[in-house]
Design a protein around this motif. Structure first.
Motif, PDB file in Angstrom:
ATOM      1  N   THR A   1      -2.379  -1.775   1.341  1.00 46.72           N
ATOM      2  CA  THR A   1      -3.793  -1.566   1.001  1.00 46.72           C
ATOM      3  C   THR A   1      -4.651  -2.477   1.879  1.00 46.72           C
ATOM      4  O   THR A   1      -4.142  -3.218   2.704  1.00 46.72           O
ATOM      5  CB  THR A   1      -4.036  -1.935  -0.478  1.00 46.72           C
ATOM      6  N   PHE A   2      -5.936  -2.375   1.691  1.00 46.73           N
ATOM      7  CA  PHE A   2      -6.854  -3.142   2.541  1.00 46.73           C
ATOM      8  C   PHE A   2      -7.147  -4.513   1.992  1.00 46.73           C
ATOM      9  O   PHE A   2      -7.324  -5.476   2.723  1.00 46.73           O
ATOM     10  CB  PHE A   2      -8.183  -2.367   2.677  1.00 46.73           C
TER      11      PHE A   2
ATOM     12  N   GLN B   1      -9.995   8.474   0.094  1.00 45.64           N
ATOM     13  CA  GLN B   1     -10.524   7.532   1.086  1.00 45.64           C
ATOM     14  C   GLN B   1      -9.427   7.191   2.102  1.00 45.64           C
ATOM     15  O   GLN B   1      -9.696   6.557   3.110  1.00 45.64           O
ATOM     16  CB  GLN B   1     -10.994   6.238   0.417  1.00 45.64           C
TER      17      GLN B   1
ATOM     18  N   GLY C   1      -7.675   6.018  -3.544  1.00 45.54           N
ATOM     19  CA  GLY C   1      -7.810   4.943  -2.552  1.00 45.54           C
ATOM     20  C   GLY C   1      -6.434   4.425  -2.191  1.00 45.54           C
ATOM     21  O   GLY C   1      -5.402   4.982  -2.589  1.00 45.54           O
TER      22      GLY C   1
ATOM     23  N   VAL D   1     -16.169  -0.393  -1.607  1.00 46.50           N
ATOM     24  CA  VAL D   1     -16.832   0.296  -0.489  1.00 46.50           C
ATOM     25  C   VAL D   1     -17.587   1.519  -0.987  1.00 46.50           C
ATOM     26  O   VAL D   1     -17.028   2.387  -1.668  1.00 46.50           O
ATOM     27  CB  VAL D   1     -15.778   0.693   0.562  1.00 46.50           C
TER      28      VAL D   1
ATOM     29  N   ASN E   1      -5.799   2.001 -12.180  1.00 43.24           N
ATOM     30  CA  ASN E   1      -5.706   1.012 -11.114  1.00 43.24           C
ATOM     31  C   ASN E   1      -4.771  -0.124 -11.505  1.00 43.24           C
ATOM     32  O   ASN E   1      -4.610  -0.414 -12.695  1.00 43.24           O
ATOM     33  CB  ASN E   1      -7.107   0.459 -10.791  1.00 43.24           C
ATOM     34  N   LEU E   2      -4.208  -0.791 -10.484  1.00 44.25           N
ATOM     35  CA  LEU E   2      -3.284  -1.892 -10.798  1.00 44.25           C
ATOM     36  C   LEU E   2      -3.999  -2.996 -11.560  1.00 44.25           C
ATOM     37  O   LEU E   2      -3.438  -3.664 -12.410  1.00 44.25           O
ATOM     38  CB  LEU E   2      -2.685  -2.444  -9.499  1.00 44.25           C
ATOM     39  N   GLU E   3      -5.272  -3.166 -11.231  1.00 40.72           N
ATOM     40  CA  GLU E   3      -6.108  -4.138 -11.978  1.00 40.72           C
ATOM     41  C   GLU E   3      -7.501  -3.536 -12.065  1.00 40.72           C
ATOM     42  O   GLU E   3      -7.853  -2.665 -11.252  1.00 40.72           O
ATOM     43  CB  GLU E   3      -6.138  -5.466 -11.226  1.00 40.72           C
TER      44      GLU E   3
ATOM     45  N   GLY F   1      -2.131  -0.414 -14.318  1.00 39.78           N
ATOM     46  CA  GLY F   1      -0.704  -0.209 -14.083  1.00 39.78           C
ATOM     47  C   GLY F   1      -0.503   0.364 -12.692  1.00 39.78           C
ATOM     48  O   GLY F   1      -1.458   0.459 -11.906  1.00 39.78           O
ATOM     49  N   ARG F   2       0.726   0.742 -12.408  1.00 43.88           N
ATOM     50  CA  ARG F   2       1.022   1.300 -11.080  1.00 43.88           C
ATOM     51  C   ARG F   2       0.738   2.797 -11.072  1.00 43.88           C
ATOM     52  O   ARG F   2       1.000   3.505 -12.060  1.00 43.88           O
ATOM     53  CB  ARG F   2       2.480   1.015 -10.731  1.00 43.88           C
ATOM     54  N   ALA F   3       0.285   3.284  -9.962  1.00 44.24           N
ATOM     55  CA  ALA F   3      -0.070   4.706  -9.855  1.00 44.24           C
ATOM     56  C   ALA F   3       1.123   5.609 -10.154  1.00 44.24           C
ATOM     57  O   ALA F   3       0.960   6.663 -10.798  1.00 44.24           O
ATOM     58  CB  ALA F   3      -0.600   4.989  -8.453  1.00 44.24           C
TER      59      ALA F   3
ATOM     60  N   GLY G   1     -13.216  -0.271  -5.534  1.00 46.75           N
ATOM     61  CA  GLY G   1     -14.654  -0.214  -5.834  1.00 46.75           C
ATOM     62  C   GLY G   1     -15.486  -1.131  -4.947  1.00 46.75           C
ATOM     63  O   GLY G   1     -16.612  -1.479  -5.280  1.00 46.75           O
TER      64      GLY G   1
ATOM     65  N   THR H   1      -8.330   2.430  -6.251  1.00 48.03           N
ATOM     66  CA  THR H   1      -9.407   2.021  -5.357  1.00 48.03           C
ATOM     67  C   THR H   1     -10.162   0.846  -5.980  1.00 48.03           C
ATOM     68  O   THR H   1     -10.405   0.813  -7.184  1.00 48.03           O
ATOM     69  CB  THR H   1     -10.355   3.189  -5.019  1.00 48.03           C
TER      70      THR H   1
ATOM     71  N   PHE I   1     -16.735   1.565   9.734  1.00 52.95           N
ATOM     72  CA  PHE I   1     -17.855   0.952   9.009  1.00 52.95           C
ATOM     73  C   PHE I   1     -19.148   1.252   9.771  1.00 52.95           C
ATOM     74  O   PHE I   1     -19.140   1.331  10.998  1.00 52.95           O
ATOM     75  CB  PHE I   1     -17.615  -0.558   8.891  1.00 52.95           C
TER      76      PHE I   1
HETATM   77  N1  APR Z   1      -1.010   1.420  -8.172  1.00 55.01           N
HETATM   78  C1  APR Z   1      -2.319   1.498  -8.485  1.00 55.01           C
HETATM   79  N2  APR Z   1      -3.286   0.742  -7.887  1.00 55.01           N
HETATM   80  C2  APR Z   1      -2.878  -0.126  -6.945  1.00 55.01           C
HETATM   81  C3  APR Z   1      -1.521  -0.266  -6.565  1.00 55.01           C
HETATM   82  C4  APR Z   1      -0.568   0.558  -7.229  1.00 55.01           C
HETATM   83  N3  APR Z   1       0.739   0.488  -6.941  1.00 55.01           N
HETATM   84  N4  APR Z   1      -1.446  -1.236  -5.601  1.00 55.01           N
HETATM   85  C5  APR Z   1      -2.697  -1.677  -5.392  1.00 55.01           C
HETATM   86  N5  APR Z   1      -3.566  -1.020  -6.195  1.00 55.01           N
HETATM   87  C6  APR Z   1      -5.017  -1.173  -6.280  1.00 55.01           C
HETATM   88  C7  APR Z   1      -5.515  -2.565  -6.006  1.00 55.01           C
HETATM   89  O1  APR Z   1      -5.569  -3.319  -7.215  1.00 55.01           O
HETATM   90  C8  APR Z   1      -6.912  -2.297  -5.446  1.00 55.01           C
HETATM   91  O2  APR Z   1      -7.880  -2.322  -6.491  1.00 55.01           O
HETATM   92  O3  APR Z   1      -5.569  -0.355  -5.280  1.00 55.01           O
HETATM   93  C9  APR Z   1      -6.823  -0.891  -4.872  1.00 55.01           C
HETATM   94  C10 APR Z   1      -6.877  -0.876  -3.359  1.00 55.01           C
HETATM   95  O4  APR Z   1      -8.134  -1.356  -2.998  1.00 55.01           O
HETATM   96  P1  APR Z   1      -8.498  -1.482  -1.444  1.00 55.01           P
HETATM   97  O5  APR Z   1      -7.377  -2.176  -0.751  1.00 55.01           O
HETATM   98  O6  APR Z   1      -9.888  -2.043  -1.381  1.00 55.01           O
HETATM   99  O7  APR Z   1      -8.497   0.018  -0.914  1.00 55.01           O
HETATM  100  P2  APR Z   1      -9.633   1.088  -1.101  1.00 55.01           P
HETATM  101  O8  APR Z   1     -10.342   0.909  -2.403  1.00 55.01           O
HETATM  102  O9  APR Z   1      -9.002   2.415  -0.851  1.00 55.01           O
HETATM  103  O10 APR Z   1     -10.630   0.749   0.121  1.00 55.01           O
HETATM  104  C11 APR Z   1     -11.692   1.664   0.310  1.00 55.01           C
HETATM  105  O11 APR Z   1     -12.369   0.413   2.275  1.00 55.01           O
HETATM  106  O12 APR Z   1     -11.619  -0.722   4.089  1.00 55.01           O
HETATM  107  C12 APR Z   1     -12.216   0.454   3.697  1.00 55.01           C
HETATM  108  O13 APR Z   1     -12.123   2.572   4.706  1.00 55.01           O
HETATM  109  C13 APR Z   1     -11.342   1.629   4.039  1.00 55.01           C
HETATM  110  O14 APR Z   1     -10.831   3.587   2.717  1.00 55.01           O
HETATM  111  C14 APR Z   1     -10.925   2.171   2.681  1.00 55.01           C
HETATM  112  C15 APR Z   1     -12.039   1.699   1.778  1.00 55.01           C
END
Ligand code: APR
Length: 238
Positions: free
Chosen positions: A30-31, A98, A19, A187, A207-209, A223-225, A185, A183, A158
């Protein structure tokens, strides 16, 4: 190495869901983080078929801005570690992203599906042909295949069905290790993939959190990816 990975055979089948978090350190926002990508635009104003019907110019402007932003983004160590894993791994490996950026592609991932479409592609509104579209798109953009079609971004909005779901679920049912990276979680259907794996599949979240669905995973690492993914790949290849 965590117990769930130690027993993994070298020809195990891997499915890796990514994600926006895997691209965050490449400068692609990110979103749903604080400065989320959607902040200046409400979701309903941009990423829906209704929005495109109501205000196609706004939607084109939004994706043109994101497409241009890709020019300054580069794959990071997490993208590259997945390519190293793909080339060294004896078993099947599928990356399901995604993300609509091309960072996995530019890093060199071959077994890759973009379930939410691709920013650098366009789709004809008439014949539905998908073509490369690296530049800006607007209401005057025309399909290179059929004379009548206007163009839309090749993005799954969407309320639209994600792409490649059949091969994705086939891979999930057969895989021995499912890893979700970056990601939140929020969507579906991607957030539910961890529930679609077989009974013997190991599951790991990086995941970062902790994500909204972290409790469904056997193991979660925060942690960071760019730290977690190279570490995981080194574990798997050791
Ligand atoms: N390393 C690891 N994880 C990270 C980092 C990083 N450096 N920076 C942010 N994150 C994590 C955040 O903590 C969050 O849980 O990545 C996740 C990003 O989440 P979203 O912004 O919700 O993105 P995503 O999960 O890909 O969204 C899914 O939603 O809006 C729609 O179509 C869009 O594909 C997208 C879908």
């Amino acid at each position: 190495m965590s117990p769930s990975l130690m027993a993994l055979s070298r020809d195990a089948r891997l499915v890796i869901l990514t994600g926006a978090g895997i691209s965050a350190e490449s400068g692609v926002r990110t979103f749903r983080d604080g400065d989320g990508l959607w902040e200046r635009h409400r979701l309903e104003d941009v990423a829906t078929p209704e929005a495109f019907r109501r205000d196609p110019d706004l939607v084109h402007r939004f994706y043109n801005e994101r497409r241009r932003g890709l020019a300054t983004a580069e794959p990071n160590a997490a993208h590259r570690a997945l390519v190293q894993l793909e080339s060294a791994w004896a078993g099947d490996l599928l990356v399901v992203t995604q993300n609509v950026d091309d960072l996995h592609d530019r890093a060199g991932s071959k077994h890759l599906v973009h379930m939410h479409g691709e920013l650098l592609k366009g789709r004809c509104l008439g014949c539905r042909t998908v073509v490369a579209w690296p530049g800006d798109m607007d209401c005057d953009s025309r399909c290179p295949v059929c004379p009548t079609g206007g163009m839309r971004p090749h993005i799954v909005w969407f309320h639209e069905l994600p792409l490649c779901l059949d091969p994705i679920y086939e891979a999930l049912e057969r895989c021995d290790l499912f890893v979700a990276i970056g990601t939140s979680g929020h969507v579906h259907p991607a957030a539910g993939f961890v529930e679609a794996v077989g009974p013997r599949c190991r599951t790991l979240e990086l995941n970062l959190e902790p994500s909204r669905v972290v409790s469904a995973f056997q193991e979660g690492r925060t942690g960071r990816a760019t730290d977690l993914v190279p570490t995981l790949v080194a574990e798997l290849l050791s």
